[in-house]
Design a protein around this motif. Structure first.
Motif, PDB file in Angstrom:
ATOM      1  N   ALA B 574      27.267  25.560   6.844  1.00 28.48           N
ATOM      2  CA  ALA B 574      26.998  24.838   5.607  1.00 28.48           C
ATOM      3  C   ALA B 574      25.440  25.492   5.289  1.00 28.48           C
ATOM      4  CB  ALA B 574      27.007  23.705   5.718  1.00 28.48           C
ATOM      5  N   VAL B 575      25.267  25.305   4.023  1.00 28.79           N
ATOM      6  CA  VAL B 575      23.774  25.415   3.291  1.00 28.79           C
ATOM      7  C   VAL B 575      23.302  24.057   2.753  1.00 28.79           C
ATOM      8  CG1 VAL B 575      22.599  26.914   1.813  1.00 28.79           C
ATOM      9  CG2 VAL B 575      24.451  27.986   2.970  1.00 28.79           C
ATOM     10  N   LEU B 576      22.505  23.905   3.349  1.00 29.44           N
ATOM     11  CA  LEU B 576      21.839  22.529   2.834  1.00 29.44           C
ATOM     12  C   LEU B 576      20.658  22.437   1.895  1.00 29.44           C
ATOM     13  CD1 LEU B 576      22.013  20.545   6.504  1.00 29.44           C
ATOM     14  CD2 LEU B 576      23.648  20.467   4.529  1.00 29.44           C
ATOM     15  N   HIS B 577      20.650  21.661   0.922  1.00 30.90           N
ATOM     16  CA  HIS B 577      19.358  21.602   0.083  1.00 30.90           C
ATOM     17  C   HIS B 577      18.762  20.372  -0.070  1.00 30.90           C
ATOM     18  CE1 HIS B 577      20.394  25.801  -1.289  1.00 30.90           C
ATOM     19  NE2 HIS B 577      21.616  25.444  -1.502  1.00 30.90           N
ATOM     20  N   PRO B 578      18.235  19.925   0.990  1.00 37.28           N
ATOM     21  CA  PRO B 578      17.590  18.621   0.609  1.00 37.28           C
ATOM     22  C   PRO B 578      16.163  18.875  -0.153  1.00 37.28           C
ATOM     23  CG  PRO B 578      16.830  20.065   3.046  1.00 37.28           C
ATOM     24  CD  PRO B 578      17.789  20.506   2.247  1.00 37.28           C
ATOM     25  N   SER B 579      15.882  18.125  -0.851  1.00 40.55           N
ATOM     26  CA  SER B 579      14.583  18.120  -1.731  1.00 40.55           C
ATOM     27  C   SER B 579      13.642  16.954  -1.831  1.00 40.55           C
ATOM     28  CB  SER B 579      15.228  18.600  -3.097  1.00 40.55           C
ATOM     29  OG  SER B 579      15.668  17.456  -3.812  1.00 40.55           O
ATOM     30  N   ARG B 580      12.663  17.196  -2.448  1.00 48.68           N
ATOM     31  CA  ARG B 580      11.648  16.049  -2.645  1.00 48.68           C
ATOM     32  C   ARG B 580      11.373  15.813  -4.172  1.00 48.68           C
ATOM     33  NH1 ARG B 580       7.723  18.027   0.539  1.00 48.68           N
ATOM     34  NH2 ARG B 580       6.712  18.578  -1.359  1.00 48.68           N
ATOM     35  N   ARG B 581      11.651  15.045  -4.655  1.00 47.89           N
ATOM     36  CA  ARG B 581      11.419  14.667  -6.180  1.00 47.89           C
ATOM     37  C   ARG B 581      10.236  14.066  -6.473  1.00 47.89           C
ATOM     38  NH1 ARG B 581      17.487  13.508  -8.298  1.00 47.89           N
ATOM     39  NH2 ARG B 581      18.322  15.548  -7.508  1.00 47.89           N
ATOM     40  N   ASP B 582       9.396  14.220  -7.615  1.00 53.76           N
ATOM     41  CA  ASP B 582       8.164  13.758  -7.716  1.00 53.76           C
ATOM     42  C   ASP B 582       8.475  13.383  -8.958  1.00 53.76           C
ATOM     43  OD1 ASP B 582       5.800  12.982  -8.174  1.00 53.76           O
ATOM     44  OD2 ASP B 582       4.538  14.726  -7.963  1.00 53.76           O
ATOM     45  N   PHE B 583       8.612  11.967  -9.368  1.00 56.40           N
ATOM     46  CA  PHE B 583       8.762  11.401 -10.612  1.00 56.40           C
ATOM     47  C   PHE B 583       7.298  11.019 -11.159  1.00 56.40           C
ATOM     48  CE2 PHE B 583      12.764  10.611  -8.778  1.00 56.40           C
ATOM     49  CZ  PHE B 583      13.820  10.893  -9.697  1.00 56.40           C
ATOM     50  N   ALA B 584       6.823  11.988 -11.872  1.00 55.24           N
ATOM     51  CA  ALA B 584       5.432  11.639 -12.422  1.00 55.24           C
ATOM     52  C   ALA B 584       5.136  10.279 -13.231  1.00 55.24           C
ATOM     53  CB  ALA B 584       4.958  12.880 -13.006  1.00 55.24           C
ATOM     54  N   SER B 585       5.940  10.089 -13.976  1.00 51.70           N
ATOM     55  CA  SER B 585       5.754   8.732 -14.676  1.00 51.70           C
ATOM     56  C   SER B 585       5.801   7.805 -14.026  1.00 51.70           C
ATOM     57  CB  SER B 585       7.049   8.751 -16.154  1.00 51.70           C
ATOM     58  OG  SER B 585       8.171   8.647 -15.207  1.00 51.70           O
ATOM     59  N   GLN B 586       6.459   7.586 -12.842  1.00 51.04           N
ATOM     60  CA  GLN B 586       6.366   6.178 -12.286  1.00 51.04           C
ATOM     61  C   GLN B 586       5.654   6.563 -10.958  1.00 51.04           C
ATOM     62  OE1 GLN B 586       9.694   7.123 -12.812  1.00 51.04           O
ATOM     63  NE2 GLN B 586      10.534   5.146 -13.764  1.00 51.04           N
ATOM     64  N   GLY B 587       4.872   7.741 -10.760  1.00 55.02           N
ATOM     65  CA  GLY B 587       4.066   8.242  -9.559  1.00 55.02           C
ATOM     66  C   GLY B 587       4.919   7.890  -8.234  1.00 55.02           C
ATOM     67  N   GLN B 588       5.927   8.143  -8.435  1.00 52.90           N
ATOM     68  CA  GLN B 588       6.820   7.932  -7.013  1.00 52.90           C
ATOM     69  C   GLN B 588       7.367   9.184  -6.534  1.00 52.90           C
ATOM     70  OE1 GLN B 588       9.404   4.607  -7.486  1.00 52.90           O
ATOM     71  NE2 GLN B 588       9.859   4.547  -5.333  1.00 52.90           N
ATOM     72  N   VAL B 589       7.477   9.528  -5.247  1.00 49.97           N
ATOM     73  CA  VAL B 589       7.947  10.616  -4.726  1.00 49.97           C
ATOM     74  C   VAL B 589       9.170   9.973  -4.025  1.00 49.97           C
ATOM     75  CG1 VAL B 589       8.021  12.568  -3.046  1.00 49.97           C
ATOM     76  CG2 VAL B 589       5.833  11.730  -4.516  1.00 49.97           C
ATOM     77  N   THR B 590      10.367  10.812  -4.173  1.00 51.41           N
ATOM     78  CA  THR B 590      11.841  10.532  -3.282  1.00 51.41           C
ATOM     79  C   THR B 590      12.308  11.605  -2.578  1.00 51.41           C
ATOM     80  OG1 THR B 590      13.261  10.908  -5.172  1.00 51.41           O
ATOM     81  CG2 THR B 590      12.468   8.670  -5.222  1.00 51.41           C
ATOM     82  N   SER B 591      13.008  11.267  -1.518  1.00 45.42           N
ATOM     83  CA  SER B 591      13.642  12.321  -0.726  1.00 45.42           C
ATOM     84  C   SER B 591      15.048  12.406  -1.151  1.00 45.42           C
ATOM     85  CB  SER B 591      13.173  12.135   0.763  1.00 45.42           C
ATOM     86  OG  SER B 591      12.177  12.547   1.049  1.00 45.42           O
ATOM     87  N   GLU B 592      15.532  13.501  -1.346  1.00 46.41           N
ATOM     88  CA  GLU B 592      16.935  13.910  -1.553  1.00 46.41           C
ATOM     89  C   GLU B 592      17.463  14.278  -0.220  1.00 46.41           C
ATOM     90  OE1 GLU B 592      18.922  13.051  -4.682  1.00 46.41           O
ATOM     91  OE2 GLU B 592      17.072  11.830  -4.884  1.00 46.41           O
ATOM     92  N   VAL B 593      18.306  13.595   0.049  1.00 45.26           N
ATOM     93  CA  VAL B 593      18.809  13.914   1.444  1.00 45.26           C
ATOM     94  C   VAL B 593      19.915  14.984   1.139  1.00 45.26           C
ATOM     95  CG1 VAL B 593      20.185  13.006   3.540  1.00 45.26           C
ATOM     96  CG2 VAL B 593      18.447  11.699   2.521  1.00 45.26           C
ATOM     97  N   ALA B 594      20.233  15.833   2.069  1.00 41.98           N
ATOM     98  CA  ALA B 594      21.022  16.816   1.869  1.00 41.98           C
ATOM     99  C   ALA B 594      22.377  16.684   3.190  1.00 41.98           C
ATOM    100  CB  ALA B 594      20.846  18.264   1.965  1.00 41.98           C
ATOM    101  N   ILE B 595      23.487  16.426   2.787  1.00 40.51           N
ATOM    102  CA  ILE B 595      24.603  15.847   3.587  1.00 40.51           C
ATOM    103  C   ILE B 595      25.765  16.941   3.430  1.00 40.51           C
ATOM    104  CG2 ILE B 595      25.964  14.218   4.663  1.00 40.51           C
ATOM    105  CD1 ILE B 595      24.190  11.951   3.271  1.00 40.51           C
ATOM    106  N   HIS B 596      25.966  17.360   4.715  1.00 40.06           N
ATOM    107  CA  HIS B 596      27.345  18.257   4.801  1.00 40.06           C
ATOM    108  C   HIS B 596      28.412  17.569   5.429  1.00 40.06           C
ATOM    109  CE1 HIS B 596      30.099  21.513   4.615  1.00 40.06           C
ATOM    110  NE2 HIS B 596      30.238  21.315   6.114  1.00 40.06           N
ATOM    111  N   THR B 597      29.516  17.097   5.076  1.00 41.07           N
ATOM    112  CA  THR B 597      30.238  16.244   6.022  1.00 41.07           C
ATOM    113  C   THR B 597      31.579  17.140   6.155  1.00 41.07           C
ATOM    114  OG1 THR B 597      31.104  14.132   6.389  1.00 41.07           O
ATOM    115  CG2 THR B 597      31.303  14.956   4.153  1.00 41.07           C
ATOM    116  N   ASN B 598      32.251  17.144   7.301  1.00 40.10           N
ATOM    117  CA  ASN B 598      33.701  17.538   7.519  1.00 40.10           C
ATOM    118  C   ASN B 598      34.476  16.241   7.800  1.00 40.10           C
ATOM    119  OD1 ASN B 598      32.714  17.074   9.917  1.00 40.10           O
ATOM    120  ND2 ASN B 598      33.101  19.368  10.591  1.00 40.10           N
TER     121      ASN B 598
END
Lengths: 186, 669
Positions: B574-598
């Protein structure tokens, strides 16, 4: 007591329990309004006091320590609660490694498997002079730890001089921690 | 668009407020008139109940539509919309954002209660008149309390002056399809238990509980239970893939608040069977019905009052808490006081043999309620310890894992045997003759897992899960006489099988599937690593390579995306793309989990912070191999499907109430 009376009393039990619980909640709510009760209040209750009593097993790769050892120190010591599962601890590690050359750091592995904690120390090169394991997290409660990483500066005699909830950074070390260390003869 | 403008003027927040107030008035009438009518035996007063329930629902629906119109039309003069919405928010989240905050969720709560009332008015037409009137009256009284709560302390229609040009926007964590539909489903589960509660209170007022009562209560309980099961599973799934901690259940007070009514609700839907089939356990069932709704109510509302310390933050407000507590006191305290005063009018059932269907159901009840008591103690101990002893104590996962989890094992052990036992008196020999192969399978599973799985509890759980699933299959096999008669006849029997029996077997198998998932998750492996681009690490037999880091832009955030290639023995998995999102307007950073399931294992990756520059640049990654994770939620889905099948059983759907009406005279008061 007759069977009927016993049934009556039994039937009242749920109501009584609900009444007691409701009374408790009412006391909490009124306490919250007057500021005397705060379930969210997390602070270090041990600042400026002698370290709480604890006796923890050693954590590889170091020798362990107890509250008696901390009360017997002659130079300031930094006690650092860490865990292998905590990302801020990984981030804190380089700063800690640097600090370890100037100040003895004793680590306490918080709610961690011994193997994982040993692996963490080996991986990050954390400079713990001694390491204890607090797997159940009970000593951490006495210390008032709200999460990991959390660091306490212990001055000679075993009194807690300073505390930081969260990862250590170079500015905090330079402006807050080291002046205190110098004052207490580090 | 003049049409849209006209519509939004027509459906103004003020109209919503008036509709809500009218709903509260109708609910009060729905409480008072039928209750008086049932007491006096006045059929005209009793007959008002269904109409009032429908009227109340219509008003609540109008109020909800008004709030929806304000949300979709970006009416930031409404405080609730200004604080939780923004022009840039996608339409779906504008709609689902209605219940993503305290005020809106109380309105949704009231609306669902209104729907339950109308459903009882419609599907309960066959009930005895006085019981029907009293059930609707209790529902009306409860609804009135919550509508007043909404109007007086949490009004979603309050205006703000001056109106801002744009809203604050929504918490980015909540901007997620899974969470968007989690509250309605969960609330339907919570609120659904109001119906068995109303039936229980009405039965206490009537002074009678009989087999027909058990038969009426059961479908409502099963329906609420299905929703609650799905709601809990959705919440757990959300925390798994959004919060990115790799965990699925944290024993947080909010989670416990949903688990407690689920435990007693499960006990209730089993004990109602005993009332229906054996006219026994009546008092206990009435108490369970009251207790389940009480736990639903107090759990959700205590969380909002701020007493319970939780990571799920609702706007905490002690003033609001006092109102809630008063309301809970009226509803719960009133019902329990009525129970204490009137319980002697219900006749206690006879004794029965320990080894019988009803004996097994009693065991189920005892164990479920014991777990419930443990979880309740663990949840309430910290605030009470703080109140009584002034100690700050945290009761967490270790306590619950050590107490509640082992107590579930006897339930699993009994689950396969119970449905096989006949009523009244059973013998063990015929059960063993039908279940021996399930026991063999379980023993094989234990034997295999003793080598493949670490830890005693997971090994035990795994074997029991196999036992439960095989037991459910054995139950169906013995009902269709599979392999005893020709297969074609078995298939015919399977078609004739009551849906309730089929549903029960499927729901039990669902429990087994969930437990297999839980046992698998206990074997999950994870590592936190700090790696350079191009560096790879080994975890759980896979090789995880960080191949790149890049910047990306989203509609209202900027993101940092990592690319992780996972291989096994050189083969790409699998190729996973986890990311970190910076919502500047709310000053909040969230983690986007990458999940590959079978479906057998989840490869799960989270991107942490980055350090250094140039050749020394490293990124912190958290990598998990979560074995059998999807099974936990699939099992919950299977449980709910089983419940749904049981609901579609003709016997509880249509036949019984109409027949019962002719058979049962209305009790004279």
């Amino acid at each position: 007591m007759t069977a009927l009376a016993r049934r009556r009393v039994l039937a009242l039990l749920p109501f009584g329990a609900a009444l007691a619980a409701g009374g408790g909640f009412w006391a909490m709510l009124s306490g919250m309004r007057h500021g005397s009760f705060d379930p969210h209040d997390i602070h270090a209750p041990v600042l400026d006091r002698t370290v709480p009593a604890f006796d923890l097993p050693a954590q590889a790769p170091g020798t362990g320590f107890s509250s008696a050892d901390l009360r017997a120190i002659t130079r300031p010591v930094l006690v650092n609660f860490f865990a292998s599962w905590c990302i801020p601890c990984v981030q804190e590690a380089p700063v800690l490694a640097e600090l370890g050359r100037k100040l003895p750091i004793w680590g306490i592995a918080y709610k961690d498997q011994p193997d994982n904690a040993a692996g963490f120390v080996a991986r990050t090169g954390a400079p713990y002079a001694r390491i204890a394991a607090d797997r159940p997290g009970l000593a951490a409660i006495d210390w008032g730890v709200s999460g990991v990483p959390e660091s306490f500066l212990i001055r000679p005699g075993g009194r807690i001089a300073w505390h930081l909830a969260g990862g250590l950074t170079q500015p905090v070390i330079d402006t807050e921690l080291m002046p205190l260390v110098a004052r207490f003869g580090g | 668009m003049p049409g849209a403008l006209f519509l939004s003027l027509l459906l103004s927040p003020e109209l919503g407020r008036v509709a809500l107030a009218l709903a509260a008035c109708l609910a009060l009438a729905q409480f008072a008139l039928p209750l008086l009518g049932a007491q006096r035996g006045d059929p005209r007063l009793m007959a008002t109940a269904p109409a009032l329930a429908w009227g109340q629902l219509a008003c609540l629906a109008l109020a909800f539509v008004c709030l929806a119109a304000a949300a979709v039309g970006d009416d930031f003069s409404v405080r609730n919309i200004a604080e939780n919405s923004a022009v840039a928010k996608p339409l779906l989240y504008k709609l689902t954002g209605i219940w993503g905050n305290h005020e809106g969720s109380v309105l949704l709560w009231s609306l669902i209660l209104g729907i339950c009332g109308a459903a009882v008015a419609w599907f309960g037409r066959g009930l005895p008149t006085s019981l029907h009137a009293r059930v609707l009256a209790i529902l009306g009284g409860t609804a009135c309390g919550f509508e007043l709560f909404c109007l007086l302390t949490s009004n979603p229609f309050d205006r703000v002056w001056p109106a801002p040009m744009d809203g604050h926007g929504m918490n980015p964590l909540l901007q997620d399809p899974g969470l968007a539909f989690h509250p309605p489903i969960l609330y339907t589960g919570y609120v659904g238990f109001a119906v068995p509660f109303a039936f229980a209170v009405a039965a206490l007022l009537e002074g009678r509980v009989d087999a027909a009562w058990g038969r009426w209560v059961r479908p409502w309980t099963v329906a609420a239970w299905c929703f609650l099961t799905c709601g809990i599973a959705l919440g757990s799934w959300w925390s798994y893939y959004v919060l990115g901690w790799g965990g699925y259940w944290f024993w947080d007070p909010v989670e416990n608040a949903s688990l407690l009514p689920w435990l007693t609700g499960t006990a209730l839907l089993h004990s109602a069977i005993v009332v229906e089939k054996r006219e026994s356990l009546k008092i206990w069932t009435v108490l369970l019905a009251i207790g389940t709704f009480s736990l639903s109510l107090s759990g959700t509302f205590l969380v909002r009052s701020g007493i319970l310390n939780s990571v799920h933050a609702f706007a905490n407000d002690p003033t609001r808490g006092v109102f809630i507590l008063g309301l809970l006191g009226l509803v719960i305290g009133g019902a329990l006081l009525l129970f204490a005063l009137r319980v002697h009018t219900l006749t206690a059932g006879g004794l029965f043999a320990p080894l019988s269907r009803e004996g097994a159901l009693v065991l189920n009840n005892i164990l479920l309620c014991a777990i419930c008591a443990v979880v309740l103690t663990g949840t309430l101990y910290p605030p009470f310890a703080s109140l009584l002893f002034g100690q700050a104590i945290s009761v967490g996962k270790p306590f619950f894992d050590a107490t509640a989890v082992p107590m579930a094992l006897p339930i699993f052990a009994a689950m396969a045997i119970g449905p096989m036992l006949p009523w009244k008196r059973a013998r063990l020999a015929p059960v063993i003759s039908r279940l021996w192969w399930a026991a063999v399978l379980a023993a094989l599973a234990w034997g295999w897992s003793a080598f493949g799985i670490k830890g005693l509890l997971p090994i035990l759980a795994f074997g029991f899960a196999v036992w439960v699933i095989a037991g459910a299959a054995a139950d169906l096999a013995s009902r269709t006489q599979l392999f005893r008669i020709p297969v074609r006849d078995s298939l015919r029997r399977a078609r004739m099988l009551p849906r309730a029996a089929l549903g029960a077997a499927i729901a039990h198998a669902g429990v087994g599937v969930t437990v297999i998932g839980l046992a698998g998750m206990s074997q999950a492996e994870h590592a936190i690593v700090s790696v350079h681009t191009g560096e790879s690490v080994a975890l759980a037999g896979y090789r995880w390579t960080l191949t790149g880091l890049a910047d990306a832009r989203g509609p209202n955030y900027t993101a940092r995306v990592a690319t992780i290639a996972v291989t096994r023995d050189g083969r790409p998995i699998a190729v996973l793309h986890p990311s970190r999102r910076d919502f500047a307007s709310q000053g909040q950073v969230t983690s986007e989990v990458a999940i590959h399931t079978n479906l057998v294992t989840d490869l799960y990756a989270v991107l942490g912070d980055e350090h250094g520059s140039g050749a020394g640049h490293t990124a912190v990654l958290r990598l998990h191999d979560n074995v059998l994770a999807p099974w936990m939620w699939l099992g919950a889905l299977v449980m709910a499907i089983g419940g749904g099948l049981s609901l579609s059983d003709r016997r509880i759907r249509v036949g019984a109430p109409t027949r019962a009406r002719h058979r049962l005279p209305v009790p004279a008061e």
